[in-house]
Write a protein that holds these residues in place. Structure first.
Motif, PDB file in Angstrom:
ATOM      1  N   UNK A  62      -0.698  18.942  -6.312  1.00  0.00           N
ATOM      2  CA  UNK A  62      -0.217  17.591  -5.916  1.00  0.00           C
ATOM      3  C   UNK A  62      -1.494  16.500  -5.477  1.00  0.00           C
ATOM      4  N   UNK A  63      -2.477  17.194  -4.843  1.00  0.00           N
ATOM      5  CA  UNK A  63      -3.374  16.602  -4.466  1.00  0.00           C
ATOM      6  C   UNK A  63      -4.291  16.269  -5.542  1.00  0.00           C
ATOM      7  N   UNK A  64      -4.336  17.002  -6.439  1.00  0.00           N
ATOM      8  CA  UNK A  64      -5.313  16.797  -7.708  1.00  0.00           C
ATOM      9  C   UNK A  64      -4.387  15.555  -8.569  1.00  0.00           C
ATOM     10  N   UNK A  65      -3.149  15.563  -8.606  1.00  0.00           N
ATOM     11  CA  UNK A  65      -2.591  14.327  -9.467  1.00  0.00           C
ATOM     12  C   UNK A  65      -2.797  12.937  -8.390  1.00  0.00           C
ATOM     13  N   UNK A  66      -2.779  13.051  -7.187  1.00  0.00           N
ATOM     14  CA  UNK A  66      -2.878  11.825  -6.370  1.00  0.00           C
ATOM     15  C   UNK A  66      -4.338  11.368  -6.666  1.00  0.00           C
ATOM     16  N   UNK A  67      -5.520  12.260  -6.792  1.00  0.00           N
ATOM     17  CA  UNK A  67      -6.682  11.829  -7.228  1.00  0.00           C
ATOM     18  C   UNK A  67      -6.802  11.295  -8.507  1.00  0.00           C
ATOM     19  N   UNK A  68      -5.977  11.898  -9.475  1.00  0.00           N
ATOM     20  CA  UNK A  68      -6.102  11.449 -10.752  1.00  0.00           C
ATOM     21  C   UNK A  68      -5.527  10.100 -10.858  1.00  0.00           C
ATOM     22  N   UNK A  69      -4.544   9.814 -10.053  1.00  0.00           N
ATOM     23  CA  UNK A  69      -3.715   8.586 -10.204  1.00  0.00           C
ATOM     24  C   UNK A  69      -4.470   7.305  -9.475  1.00  0.00           C
ATOM     25  N   UNK A  70      -5.667   7.692  -8.895  1.00  0.00           N
ATOM     26  CA  UNK A  70      -6.184   6.547  -8.197  1.00  0.00           C
ATOM     27  C   UNK A  70      -6.009   6.581  -6.438  1.00  0.00           C
ATOM     28  N   UNK A  71      -5.198   7.495  -6.155  1.00  0.00           N
ATOM     29  CA  UNK A  71      -5.082   7.525  -4.580  1.00  0.00           C
ATOM     30  C   UNK A  71      -6.431   8.160  -3.981  1.00  0.00           C
ATOM     31  N   UNK A 112       4.182  18.734   8.243  1.00  0.00           N
ATOM     32  CA  UNK A 112       4.393  19.021   6.714  1.00  0.00           C
ATOM     33  C   UNK A 112       3.321  18.388   5.870  1.00  0.00           C
ATOM     34  N   UNK A 113       2.309  17.835   6.553  1.00  0.00           N
ATOM     35  CA  UNK A 113       1.129  17.163   5.713  1.00  0.00           C
ATOM     36  C   UNK A 113      -0.131  17.543   6.241  1.00  0.00           C
ATOM     37  N   UNK A 114      -1.248  17.764   5.472  1.00  0.00           N
ATOM     38  CA  UNK A 114      -2.342  18.172   5.824  1.00  0.00           C
ATOM     39  C   UNK A 114      -3.400  17.276   5.253  1.00  0.00           C
ATOM     40  N   UNK A 115      -3.103  16.411   4.328  1.00  0.00           N
ATOM     41  CA  UNK A 115      -4.109  15.510   3.703  1.00  0.00           C
ATOM     42  C   UNK A 115      -3.019  14.216   3.482  1.00  0.00           C
ATOM     43  N   UNK A 116      -3.861  13.137   3.635  1.00  0.00           N
ATOM     44  CA  UNK A 116      -3.035  11.849   3.628  1.00  0.00           C
ATOM     45  C   UNK A 116      -3.905  11.006   2.511  1.00  0.00           C
ATOM     46  N   UNK A 117      -3.061  10.283   1.656  1.00  0.00           N
ATOM     47  CA  UNK A 117      -3.777   9.384   0.619  1.00  0.00           C
ATOM     48  C   UNK A 117      -3.194   7.878   0.689  1.00  0.00           C
ATOM     49  N   UNK A 118      -3.792   6.999   0.262  1.00  0.00           N
ATOM     50  CA  UNK A 118      -3.373   5.697   0.171  1.00  0.00           C
ATOM     51  C   UNK A 118      -3.847   5.163  -1.420  1.00  0.00           C
ATOM     52  N   UNK A 119      -3.042   4.264  -1.711  1.00  0.00           N
ATOM     53  CA  UNK A 119      -3.321   3.462  -3.044  1.00  0.00           C
ATOM     54  C   UNK A 119      -2.975   2.055  -2.861  1.00  0.00           C
ATOM     55  N   UNK A 160       0.983  -1.123   0.096  1.00  0.00           N
ATOM     56  CA  UNK A 160       0.058  -0.160   0.033  1.00  0.00           C
ATOM     57  C   UNK A 160       0.924   1.164  -0.081  1.00  0.00           C
ATOM     58  N   UNK A 161       0.862   2.104  -1.083  1.00  0.00           N
ATOM     59  CA  UNK A 161       1.437   3.324  -1.027  1.00  0.00           C
ATOM     60  C   UNK A 161       0.685   4.454  -0.239  1.00  0.00           C
ATOM     61  N   UNK A 162       1.484   5.010   0.559  1.00  0.00           N
ATOM     62  CA  UNK A 162       1.006   6.047   1.434  1.00  0.00           C
ATOM     63  C   UNK A 162       1.467   7.471   1.100  1.00  0.00           C
ATOM     64  N   UNK A 163       1.020   8.365   1.199  1.00  0.00           N
ATOM     65  CA  UNK A 163       1.570   9.868   0.846  1.00  0.00           C
ATOM     66  C   UNK A 163       0.732  10.783   1.769  1.00  0.00           C
ATOM     67  N   UNK A 164       1.507  11.817   1.942  1.00  0.00           N
ATOM     68  CA  UNK A 164       1.148  12.893   2.638  1.00  0.00           C
ATOM     69  C   UNK A 164       1.278  14.170   1.879  1.00  0.00           C
ATOM     70  N   UNK A 165       0.571  14.941   1.968  1.00  0.00           N
ATOM     71  CA  UNK A 165       0.529  16.456   1.032  1.00  0.00           C
ATOM     72  C   UNK A 165       0.104  17.738   1.877  1.00  0.00           C
ATOM     73  N   UNK A 166       0.770  18.717   1.564  1.00  0.00           N
ATOM     74  CA  UNK A 166       0.378  20.128   2.371  1.00  0.00           C
ATOM     75  C   UNK A 166      -1.040  20.413   1.848  1.00  0.00           C
TER      76      UNK A 166
END
Length: 63
Positions: A33-42, A53-60, A21-27
């Motif tokens: 960057x958040x739009x890219x995460x969503x577009x890539x399926x996170x 340094x992170x306000x939003x967290x994502x997983x794929x 599982x890939x985990x990412x954080x973004x400010x």
């Protein structure tokens, strides 16, 4: 090419499933960057760190 340190693994390729599982954080100001995460399926998830340094967290998950 094979060697004792790097054997030829082509005969076992695909026989050992790998799950990750890939985990990412973004400010919050990194809108692109958040739009890219969503577009890539996170998908956005609950915070998994207390990073300043992170306000939003994502997983794929693997497909």
């Amino acid at each position: 090419m094979t060697s004792p340190d790097h054997p030829d693994r082509s005969s076992t390729a695909g026989t050992h499933p790998v799950a990750a599982i890939v985990l990412l954080g973004a400010r919050k100001d990194l809108v692109e960057a958040r739009a890219l995460c969503a577009r890539l399926g996170y998908r956005e998830i609950e915070a998994y760190t207390e990073s300043p340094y992170a306000d939003h967290w994502f997983e794929k998950k693997p497909t």
